[in-house]
Design a protein around this motif. Structure first.
Motif, PDB file in Angstrom:
ATOM      1  N   LEU A 311       0.826  -1.213   0.000  1.00 39.86           N
ATOM      2  CA  LEU A 311       0.000   0.000   0.000  1.00 39.86           C
ATOM      3  C   LEU A 311       0.856   1.257   0.000  1.00 39.86           C
ATOM      4  O   LEU A 311       0.523   2.244  -0.676  1.00 39.86           O
ATOM      5  N   SER A 312       1.941   1.238   0.738  1.00 39.73           N
ATOM      6  CA  SER A 312       2.821   2.419   0.743  1.00 39.73           C
ATOM      7  C   SER A 312       3.422   2.646  -0.631  1.00 39.73           C
ATOM      8  O   SER A 312       3.481   3.784  -1.107  1.00 39.73           O
ATOM      9  N   MET A 313       3.842   1.587  -1.312  1.00 39.13           N
ATOM     10  CA  MET A 313       4.425   1.746  -2.640  1.00 39.13           C
ATOM     11  C   MET A 313       3.403   2.258  -3.643  1.00 39.13           C
ATOM     12  O   MET A 313       3.711   3.090  -4.503  1.00 39.13           O
ATOM     13  N   GLU A 314       2.161   1.789  -3.547  1.00 38.82           N
ATOM     14  CA  GLU A 314       1.117   2.291  -4.440  1.00 38.82           C
ATOM     15  C   GLU A 314       0.862   3.775  -4.190  1.00 38.82           C
ATOM     16  O   GLU A 314       0.658   4.546  -5.128  1.00 38.82           O
ATOM     17  N   ALA A 315       0.849   4.182  -2.932  1.00 39.44           N
ATOM     18  CA  ALA A 315       0.637   5.595  -2.619  1.00 39.44           C
ATOM     19  C   ALA A 315       1.773   6.451  -3.180  1.00 39.44           C
ATOM     20  O   ALA A 315       1.534   7.543  -3.719  1.00 39.44           O
ATOM     21  N   TYR A 316       3.015   5.975  -3.091  1.00 39.34           N
ATOM     22  CA  TYR A 316       4.142   6.727  -3.627  1.00 39.34           C
ATOM     23  C   TYR A 316       4.049   6.831  -5.152  1.00 39.34           C
ATOM     24  O   TYR A 316       4.354   7.874  -5.739  1.00 39.34           O
ATOM     25  N   ARG A 317       3.634   5.760  -5.799  1.00 39.19           N
ATOM     26  CA  ARG A 317       3.522   5.779  -7.263  1.00 39.19           C
ATOM     27  C   ARG A 317       2.480   6.797  -7.713  1.00 39.19           C
ATOM     28  O   ARG A 317       2.711   7.566  -8.649  1.00 39.19           O
ATOM     29  N   SER A 335      10.532   8.803  -8.437  1.00 41.79           N
ATOM     30  CA  SER A 335      11.430   8.774  -7.290  1.00 41.79           C
ATOM     31  C   SER A 335      12.400   7.605  -7.457  1.00 41.79           C
ATOM     32  O   SER A 335      12.190   6.727  -8.310  1.00 41.79           O
ATOM     33  N   PRO A 336      13.464   7.547  -6.659  1.00 38.49           N
ATOM     34  CA  PRO A 336      14.395   6.410  -6.761  1.00 38.49           C
ATOM     35  C   PRO A 336      13.750   5.052  -6.509  1.00 38.49           C
ATOM     36  O   PRO A 336      14.361   4.027  -6.786  1.00 38.49           O
ATOM     37  N   LEU A 337      12.502   5.056  -6.004  1.00 38.71           N
ATOM     38  CA  LEU A 337      11.828   3.795  -5.747  1.00 38.71           C
ATOM     39  C   LEU A 337      11.304   3.153  -7.022  1.00 38.71           C
ATOM     40  O   LEU A 337      10.976   1.965  -7.039  1.00 38.71           O
ATOM     41  N   PHE A 338      11.161   3.915  -8.108  1.00 42.53           N
ATOM     42  CA  PHE A 338      10.612   3.423  -9.355  1.00 42.53           C
ATOM     43  C   PHE A 338      11.575   3.711 -10.500  1.00 42.53           C
ATOM     44  O   PHE A 338      12.117   4.824 -10.608  1.00 42.53           O
ATOM     45  N   TYR A 339      11.742   2.737 -11.358  1.00 39.72           N
ATOM     46  CA  TYR A 339      12.627   2.893 -12.516  1.00 39.72           C
ATOM     47  C   TYR A 339      14.012   3.357 -12.123  1.00 39.72           C
ATOM     48  O   TYR A 339      14.701   3.999 -12.900  1.00 39.72           O
ATOM     49  N   ASP A 340      14.407   3.089 -10.887  1.00 42.16           N
ATOM     50  CA  ASP A 340      15.714   3.500 -10.402  1.00 42.16           C
ATOM     51  C   ASP A 340      15.905   5.017 -10.503  1.00 42.16           C
ATOM     52  O   ASP A 340      17.006   5.526 -10.709  1.00 42.16           O
ATOM     53  N   GLY A 341      14.791   5.764 -10.338  1.00 40.65           N
ATOM     54  CA  GLY A 341      14.859   7.216 -10.336  1.00 40.65           C
ATOM     55  C   GLY A 341      14.891   7.849 -11.707  1.00 40.65           C
ATOM     56  O   GLY A 341      15.067   9.072 -11.812  1.00 40.65           O
ATOM     57  N   MET A 342      14.700   7.081 -12.774  1.00 36.90           N
ATOM     58  CA  MET A 342      14.739   7.640 -14.128  1.00 36.90           C
ATOM     59  C   MET A 342      13.451   8.392 -14.431  1.00 36.90           C
ATOM     60  O   MET A 342      12.403   8.134 -13.839  1.00 36.90           O
ATOM     61  N   GLU A 343      13.526   9.321 -15.375  1.00 35.26           N
ATOM     62  CA  GLU A 343      12.327  10.018 -15.828  1.00 35.26           C
ATOM     63  C   GLU A 343      11.596   9.170 -16.853  1.00 35.26           C
ATOM     64  O   GLU A 343      12.197   8.389 -17.592  1.00 35.26           O
ATOM     65  N   SER A 344      10.278   9.343 -16.900  1.00 37.02           N
ATOM     66  CA  SER A 344       9.492   8.608 -17.888  1.00 37.02           C
ATOM     67  C   SER A 344       9.633   9.258 -19.252  1.00 37.02           C
ATOM     68  O   SER A 344      10.137  10.381 -19.389  1.00 37.02           O
ATOM     69  N   THR A 345       9.167   8.560 -20.264  1.00 33.21           N
ATOM     70  CA  THR A 345       9.082   9.171 -21.583  1.00 33.21           C
ATOM     71  C   THR A 345       7.846  10.062 -21.641  1.00 33.21           C
ATOM     72  O   THR A 345       6.947   9.960 -20.788  1.00 33.21           O
ATOM     73  N   GLN A 346       7.791  10.935 -22.623  1.00 33.64           N
ATOM     74  CA  GLN A 346       6.630  11.805 -22.762  1.00 33.64           C
ATOM     75  C   GLN A 346       5.381  10.988 -23.084  1.00 33.64           C
ATOM     76  O   GLN A 346       4.283  11.289 -22.595  1.00 33.64           O
ATOM     77  N   GLN A 571      12.706   8.049   3.922  1.00 39.20           N
ATOM     78  CA  GLN A 571      13.644   7.013   4.328  1.00 39.20           C
ATOM     79  C   GLN A 571      13.950   6.068   3.167  1.00 39.20           C
ATOM     80  O   GLN A 571      15.116   5.757   2.888  1.00 39.20           O
ATOM     81  N   LYS A 572      12.913   5.618   2.459  1.00 37.73           N
ATOM     82  CA  LYS A 572      13.119   4.684   1.362  1.00 37.73           C
ATOM     83  C   LYS A 572      13.913   5.316   0.225  1.00 37.73           C
ATOM     84  O   LYS A 572      14.771   4.661  -0.390  1.00 37.73           O
ATOM     85  N   GLU A 573      13.632   6.574  -0.080  1.00 39.17           N
ATOM     86  CA  GLU A 573      14.342   7.228  -1.172  1.00 39.17           C
ATOM     87  C   GLU A 573      15.819   7.408  -0.854  1.00 39.17           C
ATOM     88  O   GLU A 573      16.678   7.230  -1.722  1.00 39.17           O
ATOM     89  N   ARG A 574      16.129   7.745   0.372  1.00 35.91           N
ATOM     90  CA  ARG A 574      17.527   7.902   0.761  1.00 35.91           C
ATOM     91  C   ARG A 574      18.250   6.556   0.694  1.00 35.91           C
ATOM     92  O   ARG A 574      19.378   6.461   0.213  1.00 35.91           O
ATOM     93  N   LEU A 619      15.804   1.456   5.291  1.00 28.80           N
ATOM     94  CA  LEU A 619      16.102   2.291   6.437  1.00 28.80           C
ATOM     95  C   LEU A 619      17.137   3.336   6.096  1.00 28.80           C
ATOM     96  O   LEU A 619      17.987   3.150   5.234  1.00 28.80           O
ATOM     97  N   LEU A 620      17.049   4.450   6.802  1.00 33.40           N
ATOM     98  CA  LEU A 620      18.015   5.517   6.609  1.00 33.40           C
ATOM     99  C   LEU A 620      19.386   5.138   7.142  1.00 33.40           C
ATOM    100  O   LEU A 620      19.532   4.299   8.017  1.00 33.40           O
ATOM    101  N   GLU A 621      20.377   5.794   6.636  1.00 36.88           N
ATOM    102  CA  GLU A 621      21.726   5.615   7.144  1.00 36.88           C
ATOM    103  C   GLU A 621      21.859   6.326   8.494  1.00 36.88           C
ATOM    104  O   GLU A 621      20.994   7.065   8.930  1.00 36.88           O
ATOM    105  N   THR A 622      22.978   6.092   9.163  1.00 39.46           N
ATOM    106  CA  THR A 622      23.231   6.704  10.458  1.00 39.46           C
ATOM    107  C   THR A 622      23.669   8.147  10.280  1.00 39.46           C
ATOM    108  O   THR A 622      24.445   8.463   9.405  1.00 39.46           O
ATOM    109  N   ARG A 623      23.153   9.025  11.164  1.00 42.97           N
ATOM    110  CA  ARG A 623      23.599  10.412  11.188  1.00 42.97           C
ATOM    111  C   ARG A 623      24.054  10.735  12.599  1.00 42.97           C
ATOM    112  O   ARG A 623      23.311  10.565  13.551  1.00 42.97           O
TER     113      ARG A 623
END
Length: 788
Positions: A311-317, A335-346, A571-574, A619-623
């Motif tokens: 459900l979270s992934m569908e909401a992000y899409r 976002s980096p969660l889909f297509y490895d962050g690439m832009e779509s075609t027109q 968190q997921k995008e990072r 998960l996010l990296e350590t800060r």
């Protein structure tokens, strides 16, 4: 109908019709089992039972169009020979398929479910337990069947000497009662909700709102599942402690097996109570009950976690698509969660943003029209054949309709009814006491018990569904009229009507009132679903778990769900950006043509990343919380992290305490300054941390053991989560940090400075770092999270 159409329904054509369809059905069922089955939980006998149940169920439905074509055309002038020749063959096929279905859902599948579900510890005991449970169920069903048999015989609905007819009526009636009630409920929901769901899919704003509500509801279920599992595991440990004092070696071994079945990360706590019998003793039965319960909890946890992630992934899409709605935007910036962050075609952007909503509206309109035809068919059942209200009946009984035309139209209309029933069926969350009974999870994540339940319901629903559809077109065997007669006045019913419908007709209630009672109930349920009255009622009486379909969720839960979705996305995008070089994402160029086409048309997350990457929490990296610290050494390879000896102690601890680099090797930070290599604080949130620690297992009968686990702070849930390995493939458990206490040197640590524990209520998570300095670092970071 002219004689040129006769070959369409000849004996040879029957074989030509059934052979390819049954072959495709066999392949499709096998493919579906392969797609959904979690193989470690499946045994060969389960595979066979599930395959047979699905095949025989849908095999009955596949026969209906041909059966109707044979019956309707066989009543026409000059076609009686074709009717007599083939209708008996179809009736025999119905009997075989129904016999398999009946035997599977009354004996085989039920026994297999009881065997899998049993908590006993030996195959013999599980078989005995399953047989006893099945016997009790069979006795209850037999009593109902006996009552129907007495009514049928006493009412002279069949000749007293015709034992076969009476027995057939009893079997068909008992099996049909459950199916008809279920179909009434499912159709009452889906007739309205299916077209509406397609319409909602055309409005991304409304669709996102539904996903947010569903996510908030699933998040609540996830918390409830976690609490229930915590209590069950605590009860197991309390019972095991009582068993230990008995010094009974058999019970001690069984208690050990119960503990081994517990999900990792759950242990003993003060709320646990020992399960005992009326004499205050622990027996095998009490341990079996606990084992059964923890198996249920573990399965439910897995399902809720999976849906929570989906459900979270569908909401992000959907969010990414909404951001591209501006007419000046030419592409979708994934976002980096889909297509490895690439832009779509027109073209893809135009399809998803402009054209796809209109296509979904068109499909919603078509589904609405089909649902209207179903409603008209039900009104026609009440008004009678001559009323002309049932459009489907008029089309099928058109004198100019050829046999092939009848087959195709019946296949299309029956297919829609079938889809409505099973679409709504698989949206039902069947649970008993919080335990999921039917969870179809793709990507080989469905347990054998859930798959058996699905096949069980299909086997039970297929014959009543065929009966319902043939009733819509007045061919079920419970209607009488001239349309069922040939020119000489001889009645020529369909094969299904002879086998199934006429057996039901001898039962007074079904034979006399089906055409009125069931359509009225379906129409009333449809009206209630259209206004969402049922879900509002369940919320009003404080029983939201009974909601059907899309749930109604409190505003506070939705707000909290939105906040959590935002935190999780960051968190997921990072994490996705950090792992871009090593993450197992399948590029679009390497996917098959079907996957690429699906990705282009829908933007579905499954076409963009591997399933493993989706289901595991990121998960996010350590800060580091200070403005800067000394540069840290690069991450060590997993193979070199935390080697251990056989007794559970860490190797080379003295060597690792020489400097700060070695102290924090394997502990990772985020926000690294590119010039200095120092960790910098990037927000006001507490720092997060991840790395290998040793975790002490619960107090089992074999003693406590230290196990290497990969730990990380999840900023979305403020939980400390852990996995077997750093690849995050299998989450083993978590503990809430907010409000917890981080303690150094628990009472059993023997003053070891490397050991500390996280205490949340009565639950304790005991940990050990590689060195005292690393332990201090973990304590410092986790304490900040506990003070939120």
């Amino acid at each position: 109908m002219s004689s040129t159409t006769a070959p369409e329904i000849s004996a040879a054509t029957i074989a030509e019709y059934l052979a390819p369809l049954y072959f495709l059905l066999a392949v499709f069922v096998g493919w579906g089992i392969r797609k959904y089955a979690r193989r470690p939980t499946f045994t060969p006998d389960v595979y066979v039972s599930v395959w047979l149940a699905f095949f025989c169920s849908f095999g009955i439905l596949i026969l209906i169009p041909l059966d109707l074509a044979l019956a309707i055309t066989g009543r026409r002038e000059g076609e009686q020979d074709g009717y007599e020749e083939n209708i008996d063959d179809l009736e025999s096929i119905y009997e075989i398929l129904f016999g398999f279905c009946f035997f599977l859902y009354t004996v085989v599948i039920v026994m297999q479910q009881y065997f899998i579900d049993s908590g006993y510890f030996t195959v013999k005991d599980r078989l005995k337990d399953g047989l006893w449970q099945w016997t009790k169920l069979s006795l209850a069903t037999g009593i109902l069947g006996l009552i129907i048999l007495i009514i049928v015989v006493a009412g002279n609905h069949v000749e007293s000497g015709d034992a076969v007819a009476a027995l057939t009526a009893m079997v068909v009636s008992v099996s049909n009662t459950f199916g008809l009630v279920a179909i009434v409920m499912l159709l009452g929901y889906s007739i309205v909700e299916f077209p509406r769901s397609l319409w909602v899919a055309s409005d991304y704003h409304e669709l996102l709102h539904r996903y947010e509500m569903a996510f908030a509801s699933e998040n609540r279920r996830k918390q409830e599942a976690n609490l229930e599992t915590t209590q069950t595991v605590a009860d197991i440990h309390a019972t095991a402690e009582k068993v230990r004092r008995t010094c009974n070696p058999v019970l001690m071994e069984y208690a050990e097996l119960c503990i081994a079945d517990c999900p990792e990360g759950y242990g003993a706590c003060k709320t646990g109570e020992a399960f005992t019998n009326t004499h205050g003793a622990v027996t095998e039965t009490e341990l079996a009950t606990l084992r059964q319960k923890v198996k249920w909890n573990r399965s439910y946890l897995r399902g809720t976690q999976r849906r929570w992630e989906q459900l979270s992934m569908e909401a992000y899409r959907i969010t990414d698509i909404l951001e591209a709605e501006n007419p000046n935007t030419k592409t979708i910036k994934w976002s980096p969660l889909f297509y490895d962050g690439m832009e779509s075609t027109q073209w893809q952007r135009n399809w998803l943003v402009v054209y796809r909503p209109w296509v979904m509206k068109f499909f919603a309109f078509c589904a609405g029209v089909m649902s209207l035809f179903v409603i008209l068919g039900q009104i026609g059942m009440m008004a009678g054949y001559d009323s002309g209200v049932s459009i489907w009946s008029d089309v099928l009984h058109d004198e100019d309709r050829s046999g092939g035309g009848i087959v195709w139209f019946a296949m299309f209309s029956l297919g829609y009814c079938t889809y409505l029933v099973f679409w709504s069926l698989f949206r039902v969350r069947l649970t008993i006491g919080g335990v999921a009974l039917m969870e179809l999870i793709p990507d080989q994540q469905t347990s054998s018990y859930s798959m058996l339940m699905c096949s069980y319901l299909c086997a039970r629903l297929a014959p009543p569904l065929a009966f319902y559809y043939t009733s819509l077109v007045f061919e079920s065997g419970i209607f009488d009229g001239t349309w069922l007669e040939d020119p000489s006045g001889v009645e020529r019913p369909a094969a299904f009507a002879k086998f199934y419908g006429q057996a039901l007709d001898v039962v007074p209630f079904i034979g006399n009132h089906f055409a009125v009672f069931f359509p009225v109930v379906i129409l009333c349920l449809s009206v209630l679903q259209f206004a969402n009255v049922l879900n509002r009622f369940f919320v009003l009486i404080r029983m939201p778990q009974l909601q059907f379909g899309d749930p109604i969720v409190e505003d506070s839960l939705i707000i909290e769900g939105k906040k959590q979705l935002t935190r999780m996305r960051q968190q997921k995008e990072r994490t996705a950006a950090r792992n871009a070089g090593r993450r197992a994402v399948k590029p679009m160029a390497q996917q098959g043509w079907l996957s690429r086409l699906g990705a282009m048309l829908t933007g579905s997350r499954r076409s963009m990343a591997s399933n493993d990457d989706i289901e595991k929490p990121q998960l996010l990296e350590t800060r580091e919380s200070e403005s800067s610290i000394a540069p840290l050494s690069p991450r060590r390879e997993k193979s070199a992290a935390n080697p251990t000896t056989d007794d559970g102690e860490t190797k080379g601890l003295e060597d690792d305490e020489d400097d700060v680099d070695d102290m924090l090797a394997g502990v990772h930070i985020d926000g690294i300054d590119d010039n200095t290599g120092a960790a910098v604080r990037t927000s006001n949130m507490p720092p997060t941390i991840e790395g290998y620690l040793k975790m002490r297992s619960p107090n089992t009968l074999r003693g406590r053991q230290w196990k290497d686990r990969w730990f990380a702070v999840d900023v979305a849930t403020t939980e400390l989560k852990y996995w077997r390995e750093s690849n995050l493939e299998e989450e083993r458990g978590s503990i809430q940090l907010r409000g917890s206490t981080i303690q150094l040197r628990d009472k059993d640590s023997n003053e070891d400075p490397r050991r500390f524990q996280v205490v949340q209520g009565s639950r304790k998570c005991k940990l050990m770092a590689k060195s005292a300095e690393e332990a201090q670092y973990w304590i410092k970071v986790l304490t900040e999270w506990s003070n939120l």
